[in-house]
Design a protein around this motif. Structure first.
Motif, mmCIF file in Angstrom:
data_model
loop_
_atom_site.group_PDB
_atom_site.id
_atom_site.type_symbol
_atom_site.label_atom_id
_atom_site.label_comp_id
_atom_site.label_asym_id
_atom_site.label_seq_id
_atom_site.Cartn_x
_atom_site.Cartn_y
_atom_site.Cartn_z
ATOM 1 N N LEU A 1 -8.630 3.545 -17.333
ATOM 2 C CA LEU A 1 -8.318 1.866 -16.903
ATOM 3 C C LEU A 1 -9.331 1.421 -15.766
ATOM 4 C CD1 LEU A 1 -4.497 1.793 -16.617
ATOM 5 C CD2 LEU A 1 -5.752 1.066 -18.766
ATOM 6 N N ALA A 2 -9.642 3.151 -15.136
ATOM 7 C CA ALA A 2 -10.525 2.734 -13.924
ATOM 8 C C ALA A 2 -12.244 2.715 -14.885
ATOM 9 C CB ALA A 2 -10.751 3.858 -13.000
ATOM 10 N N GLN A 3 -12.237 3.254 -15.778
ATOM 11 C CA GLN A 3 -13.146 3.572 -16.779
ATOM 12 C C GLN A 3 -13.917 1.697 -17.356
ATOM 13 O OE1 GLN A 3 -13.371 6.439 -18.800
ATOM 14 N NE2 GLN A 3 -14.481 8.135 -17.253
ATOM 15 N N GLN A 4 -12.604 1.408 -17.655
ATOM 16 C CA GLN A 4 -12.511 0.540 -18.427
ATOM 17 C C GLN A 4 -13.078 -1.074 -17.955
ATOM 18 O OE1 GLN A 4 -8.463 0.413 -20.756
ATOM 19 N NE2 GLN A 4 -9.400 1.883 -21.856
ATOM 20 N N GLU A 5 -12.639 -0.765 -16.708
ATOM 21 C CA GLU A 5 -12.493 -1.912 -15.738
ATOM 22 C C GLU A 5 -13.782 -2.009 -15.295
ATOM 23 O OE1 GLU A 5 -8.899 -2.340 -12.725
ATOM 24 O OE2 GLU A 5 -8.088 -2.313 -13.911
ATOM 25 N N LYS A 6 -14.145 -1.099 -14.597
ATOM 26 C CA LYS A 6 -15.541 -0.476 -14.203
ATOM 27 C C LYS A 6 -16.516 -0.872 -14.975
ATOM 28 C CE LYS A 6 -18.685 2.548 -11.709
ATOM 29 N NZ LYS A 6 -19.013 3.888 -11.112
ATOM 30 N N ALA B 1 -6.854 0.587 -1.936
ATOM 31 C CA ALA B 1 -5.961 1.077 -2.023
ATOM 32 C C ALA B 1 -4.494 0.219 -2.966
ATOM 33 C CB ALA B 1 -4.874 0.817 -0.579
ATOM 34 N N ALA B 2 -4.911 -0.971 -3.259
ATOM 35 C CA ALA B 2 -4.215 -1.871 -4.078
ATOM 36 C C ALA B 2 -4.631 -2.135 -5.516
ATOM 37 C CB ALA B 2 -4.451 -3.898 -3.940
ATOM 38 N N ASP B 3 -6.318 -1.184 -5.747
ATOM 39 C CA ASP B 3 -6.263 -0.491 -6.642
ATOM 40 C C ASP B 3 -5.777 0.854 -7.083
ATOM 41 O OD1 ASP B 3 -8.513 -2.972 -6.882
ATOM 42 O OD2 ASP B 3 -10.129 -1.934 -6.079
ATOM 43 N N LEU B 4 -5.468 1.682 -6.057
ATOM 44 C CA LEU B 4 -5.608 2.347 -6.443
ATOM 45 C C LEU B 4 -4.289 3.173 -7.132
ATOM 46 C CD1 LEU B 4 -6.782 4.978 -4.074
ATOM 47 C CD2 LEU B 4 -7.544 4.655 -5.588
ATOM 48 N N LYS B 5 -3.069 1.958 -6.694
ATOM 49 C CA LYS B 5 -1.746 1.848 -6.858
ATOM 50 C C LYS B 5 -1.656 1.314 -8.168
ATOM 51 C CE LYS B 5 3.062 0.320 -4.530
ATOM 52 N NZ LYS B 5 3.237 -0.809 -3.825
ATOM 53 N N ARG B 6 -2.291 0.229 -8.116
ATOM 54 C CA ARG B 6 -2.479 -0.261 -9.833
ATOM 55 C C ARG B 6 -2.212 -0.088 -10.853
ATOM 56 N NH1 ARG B 6 -6.105 -2.921 -11.537
ATOM 57 N NH2 ARG B 6 -7.833 -3.178 -10.579
ATOM 58 N N LEU B 7 -3.516 1.412 -10.463
ATOM 59 C CA LEU B 7 -4.005 2.210 -11.881
ATOM 60 C C LEU B 7 -3.154 3.291 -12.283
ATOM 61 C CD1 LEU B 7 -7.841 2.062 -10.505
ATOM 62 C CD2 LEU B 7 -6.973 1.120 -13.315
ATOM 63 N N ASN C 1 0.904 -1.527 -0.242
ATOM 64 C CA ASN C 1 0.085 -0.341 0.161
ATOM 65 C C ASN C 1 0.535 1.023 0.163
ATOM 66 O OD1 ASN C 1 1.156 -0.693 2.587
ATOM 67 N ND2 ASN C 1 -0.413 1.111 3.692
ATOM 68 N N LEU C 2 1.881 0.973 -0.466
ATOM 69 C CA LEU C 2 3.134 2.637 -0.641
ATOM 70 C C LEU C 2 3.471 2.558 -1.497
ATOM 71 C CD1 LEU C 2 4.894 4.504 1.636
ATOM 72 C CD2 LEU C 2 6.357 2.271 1.097
ATOM 73 N N ILE C 3 3.315 4.302 -2.809
ATOM 74 C CA ILE C 3 4.298 3.945 -4.210
ATOM 75 C C ILE C 3 4.927 5.153 -3.600
ATOM 76 C CG2 ILE C 3 3.468 5.227 -5.644
ATOM 77 C CD1 ILE C 3 1.211 5.019 -5.396
ATOM 78 N N THR C 4 6.591 4.469 -3.838
ATOM 79 C CA THR C 4 7.530 5.701 -3.973
ATOM 80 C C THR C 4 7.573 6.306 -4.881
ATOM 81 O OG1 THR C 4 8.286 4.018 -2.258
ATOM 82 C CG2 THR C 4 9.805 5.782 -3.010
ATOM 83 N N VAL C 5 8.094 7.564 -5.057
ATOM 84 C CA VAL C 5 7.635 8.848 -6.144
ATOM 85 C C VAL C 5 8.855 9.468 -6.251
ATOM 86 C CG1 VAL C 5 6.391 10.574 -7.368
ATOM 87 C CG2 VAL C 5 5.486 9.098 -5.296
ATOM 88 N N GLY C 6 9.492 9.546 -7.399
ATOM 89 C CA GLY C 6 10.822 10.551 -8.326
ATOM 90 C C GLY C 6 10.508 11.913 -8.632
#
Length: 553
Positions: free
Chosen positions: A545-550, A498-504, A424-429
């Motif tokens: 991507l979220a629209q397509q999956e929905k 949270a996993a969905d958000l990270k994946r998308l 549940n963590l995203i690391t950003v440059g």
């Protein structure tokens, strides 16, 4: 903690030496405007909201997304916690967007919601004391560790240390080496800054005298009141320099240089001072990671510059016709949790801040801070697991030391102590405006396995305390771009985990194969090799991507 990098530019026949601080985080890279920008000016200044194809800058397509994909749709409320140095709760572009603890009555001195914290109306401050005082300046983690370990190991050899203590002895040697290097670095820098600052003050005074003006600003330099060809040539070069860096005058540059001097002096006086300890202000036991109930309700603190800027990127008011626009829709609320001083944050405070946010309804937590030692790492990881159990996504800045994080971890790290990836963590440059060799911000940390994605973080225009606006640069600015995207996705697609958000979000970052300078060097590398996704986040693609999956479900 960030360190200004000095770039000395010698200009023209007069040999003017300008030392511009190229600021990595938590510092102004351009002077703040005294008044809100016009909508037209804001649209230009907020380049990170633009679209790479339509606008030819490496933004994340926020404007296009609202116009083409989200128009007419109704967002749902989402809470984003900002764990930072504090937020200016009076800023006109933020005050309507702040999270409010509905179960707490402001200013009555009571713990109305029975959570053990009194008057936590806008969030909580883990750097405050019961008497209302606050920690501002703190030691670096190396300093704290050295102060603890040196009495045990100074003057000893490894062979003379009991086997059970050798791990601590090895840490002592590592910390001492890092500490000594930083003391030397800052001592040398202070000497250099002082000399160059004095030179530039003298040159600025001389130039004002020769031109017969009180202020060397862009208006003067565009058409200097002189016929001297050398002065006109120099004026033209300075004019271009000010335009390119966003400064309005040489006085603004000198102010930034003076700020750099103070920051370096503070680093020596406080951050690297082995005997300095501000923690009695809080009155807690800093080594007791189970202690939860300490701090005060002052979520602004003594210096809310950094947190105010971060908050504006995520969620500045989009419908008040004032100033800038945040990325997230206007139903998103920003929870202020103060845990980051000028120095290194303590693991205990970070862990408690994460728990507070998770317990009070945050779906996303922005964490624009980091350090290279984490003595209470287990407590932070326990809090991260707790947040995961509550469905919370954490977004963390990669850091500003142009380090390869595949070789040197920065904390909170993207992996648990057991080596497992934190789900549940995203690391950003941090990336820059143009798709050229400078696309990867020169200060940004990177790593093919340890950094997930890049986002705009160079010359980012947002809110500043006192109703002001200005540019800051750093991965501290890139993380809230991602948090804003996450909040937007969660608001329009509330069923996303949270996993969905990270994946998308990671899927939205298409690999970009531009040859760029590897941060901190002149070596050219494929931008796609600097992170695991190889790209820059993009809200438009993430919503698609979220629209397509929905539609499939």
């Amino acid at each position: 903690m960030s360190f200004p990098l000095i770039a000395r530019l010698r200009l023209g026949a007069l040999g003017l030496a300008l030392s511009l601080p190229l600021l990595a985080s938590a510092q102004t890279a351009a002077p703040a405007l005294p008044a809100p920008p016009t909508p037209e000016a804001a649209a230009t200044l907020q380049w990170y909201l633009l679209d790479p194809t339509a606008d030819r800058v490496m933004g994340v397509s926020v404007n296009r997304t609202y116009q083409e994909l989200l128009a007419g749709r109704t967002p749902t409320p989402v809470v984003v916690a900002v764990i930072d140095a504090g937020i200016d709760t009076t800023h006109a572009d933020l005050k309507r967007m702040l999270w409010h603890n509905a179960r707490e009555v402001a200013g009555n001195g009571l713990d109305d919601d029975k959570n053990g914290l009194t008057d936590d109306v806008w969030g909580w401050n883990y750097l405050g004391g019961p008497d209302g005082r606050n920690i501002n300046l703190e030691q670096l983690e190396e300093t704290r560790l050295l102060a603890q370990l040196q009495p045990r190991f100074k003057g000893k050899s490894r062979a003379g240390v009991p086997a059970a203590e050798r791990a601590d002895f090895d840490l002592y040697l590592k910390v001492k080496k890092s500490y000594d290097a930083k003391v030397k670095e800052n001592t040398d820098r202070l000497k250099q800054y002082s000399q160059v600052y004095a030179e530039n003050v003298a040159v600025s005074d001389m130039l004002r005298l020769k031109l017969g003006v009180e202020r060397i600003d862009t208006a003067t330099l565009r058409n200097p009141p002189t016929t001297d060809p050398k002065l006109r040539q120099l004026s033209g070069q300075l004019y271009g320099l000010l335009l390119n860096t966003g400064f309005g005058s040489l006085d603004d540059i000198l102010t930034e240089m003076k700020n750099g001097l103070k920051e370096t002096q503070d680093q020596l006086d406080y951050g690297l001072n082995l005997s300095y300890n501000p923690r009695p202000i809080v009155g807690d036991d800093p080594f007791n990671v189970k202690q939860r109930l300490y701090g005060n309700a002052d979520v602004a603190g003594p210096d809310p510059l950094h947190g105010t800027h971060v908050a504006g990127i995520i969620g500045a008011d989009r419908v008040n016709n004032l100033g800038i626009m945040g990325i997230a829709p206007p139903v998103v609320r920003l929870m202020a949790v103060r845990a980051v001083p000028d120095g290194d944050e303590r693991d205990k405070d970070v862990a408690n801040a994460i728990r507070y946010a998770a317990d009070h309804g945050a779906s996303i937590i922005n964490m624009s801070f980091g350090k290279y030692y984490s003595p209470q790492r287990a407590a932070v990881e326990e809090a991260i697991r707790y947040a995961d159990s509550k469905g919370v996504l954490l977004v963390h800045s990669a850091g500003n030391e142009n380090e390869n994080l595949d070789q040197k971890l920065q904390y909170p790290a993207p992996v648990f102590l057991n080596g497992q990836r934190i789900p549940n963590l995203i690391t950003v440059g941090a990336s820059s405006r143009d798709n050229d060799a400078g696309l990867a911000a020169d200060f940004s940390n990177f790593g093919k396995t340890q950094v997930d994605v890049f986002a705009p973080g160079n010359q980012i225009y947002s809110t500043l305390p006192g109703g002001r606006y200005g540019n800051l640069s750093g991965t501290s600015m890139a993380a809230p771009v991602v948090s804003g995207i996450a909040a937007t996705l969660k608001s329009y697609f509330p069923e996303l985990t949270a996993a969905d958000l990270k994946r998308l979000i990671l899927a939205s970052a298409q690999p970009t194969h531009t040859q760029v300078r590897q941060p901190g060097s002149d070596k050219l590398v494929d931008f796609a090799d600097l992170s695991s996704t190889g790209g820059i986040v993009n809200l438009y693609r993430a919503v698609q991507l979220a629209q397509q999956e929905k539609a499939v479900k």
